[in-house]
Design an enzyme around this catalytic site. Structure first.
Site, PDB file in Angstrom:
ATOM      1  CG  ASP A  15      -3.068  26.315  12.638  1.00  0.00           C
ATOM      2  OD1 ASP A  15      -2.267  26.112  13.559  1.00  0.00           O
ATOM      3  OD2 ASP A  15      -4.154  26.868  12.798  1.00  0.00           O
ATOM      4  N   GLY A  42      -2.951  20.410   5.904  1.00  0.00           N
ATOM      5  CA  GLY A  42      -3.970  20.585   4.875  1.00  0.00           C
ATOM      6  C   GLY A  42      -3.924  21.883   4.110  1.00  0.00           C
ATOM      7  CD  GLN A  43      -3.148  26.217   6.222  1.00  0.00           C
ATOM      8  OE1 GLN A  43      -2.165  26.926   6.054  1.00  0.00           O
ATOM      9  NE2 GLN A  43      -4.079  26.503   7.098  1.00  0.00           N
ATOM     10  CE  LYS A  44       1.101  17.865   1.597  1.00  0.00           C
ATOM     11  NZ  LYS A  44       0.588  17.920   2.950  1.00  0.00           N
TER      12      LYS A  44
END
Ligand code: G3D
Ligand code: MG
Length: 210
Positions: free
Chosen positions: A88, A91-93
């Site tokens: 996923d 939002g995981q930058k």
């Protein structure tokens, strides 16, 4: 998706009558195995796009109990020498720098879009663009052609789903020129389109034709 398993199951059905059409999906996937190396495919997309459901469908598991994945999520599924890594990416930058090992060994990319969620199409497009900008997945690191890209326009069973050609336009996919790519309408719920997409990706990967 119907896959032929070791114990003997139905073969894959495909609309075209070519060689791929007569092979089970696992036969196709096995062709990817070069020596001991697994063929690695990254399955990426925003949360809720349907990645986990697609994986379950590909491996013939029931899809009625799928829980949203929390936090940093890299899931692997090893399937007869064929490794699917699923992330996923929304939002995981902050953890992107750690992805490079996966990029190094990646043979094919699957990007999953929730076609029924117009609101997040733009966000999907941005994430896709970032991926396309990853040097390790691009032509320079790969002898001239970037990692092949399959885009699943998922959830086409829903009434409000945006058709694949509209998604293609909205995301300006025609600007992708440094790799093979395709967009495939699909429904992880019914399985429709999943086989065709995978078969396309597999025939793009160099090991598949050897
Ligand atoms: P993710 O792994 O990309 O985060 P999931 O997404 O596989 O967890 O799916 C998120 C939700 O979308 C799930 O619903 C799942 O059932 C649904 N979904 C996935 N693919 C399809 C599809 O093709 N059609 C439809 N109608 N729904 C789909 P819930 O309700 O469990 O959150
Ligand atoms: Mg998931």
């Amino acid at each position: 998706m119907r896959v032929r398993e070791a114990r003997g199951g139905p073969t894959m059905s495909m609309s075209d009558g070519g060689e791929l059409g007569r092979m089970g999906l696992l036969d196709i996937l096995k062709k990817l195995k070069t020596g001991d190396k697994e063929a690695r495919i990254l399955v990426l997309g925003l949360d809720n796009a349907g990645k986990t459901t697609i994986l379950k469908k590909l491996s013939d598991e029931p899809i009625d109990q799928i829980t949203p994945t929390q936090g940093f999520n890299i899931k692997s599924l090893l399937h007869q020498g064929f490794k699917l890594n699923v992330w996923d990416i929304g939002g995981q930058k902050s953890i992107r720098p750690y992805w490079s090992n996966y990029f190094d060994s990646c043979d094919g990319l699957v990007f999953v879009i929730d076609s029924s969620d117009r609101r997040r199409l733009e966000e999907s497009g941005q994430e896709l663009n970032e991926l396309l900008g990853e040097e390790k997945l691009g032509p320079a690191a790969r002898g001239g052609t970037g990692v092949p890209l399959l885009i699943y326009a998922n959830k086409q069973d829903l009434l409000q789903a945006v058709p694949a050609n509209e998604i293609s336009e909205a995301l300006q996919l025609c600007n992708i020129r440094d790799r093979s790519w395709t967009i495939q309408a699909c429904s992880a719920k019914s399985g429709e389109g999943l086989e065709d997409g995978m078969a396309w990706l597999v025939q793009c990967m160099p090991a598949a034709s050897s």
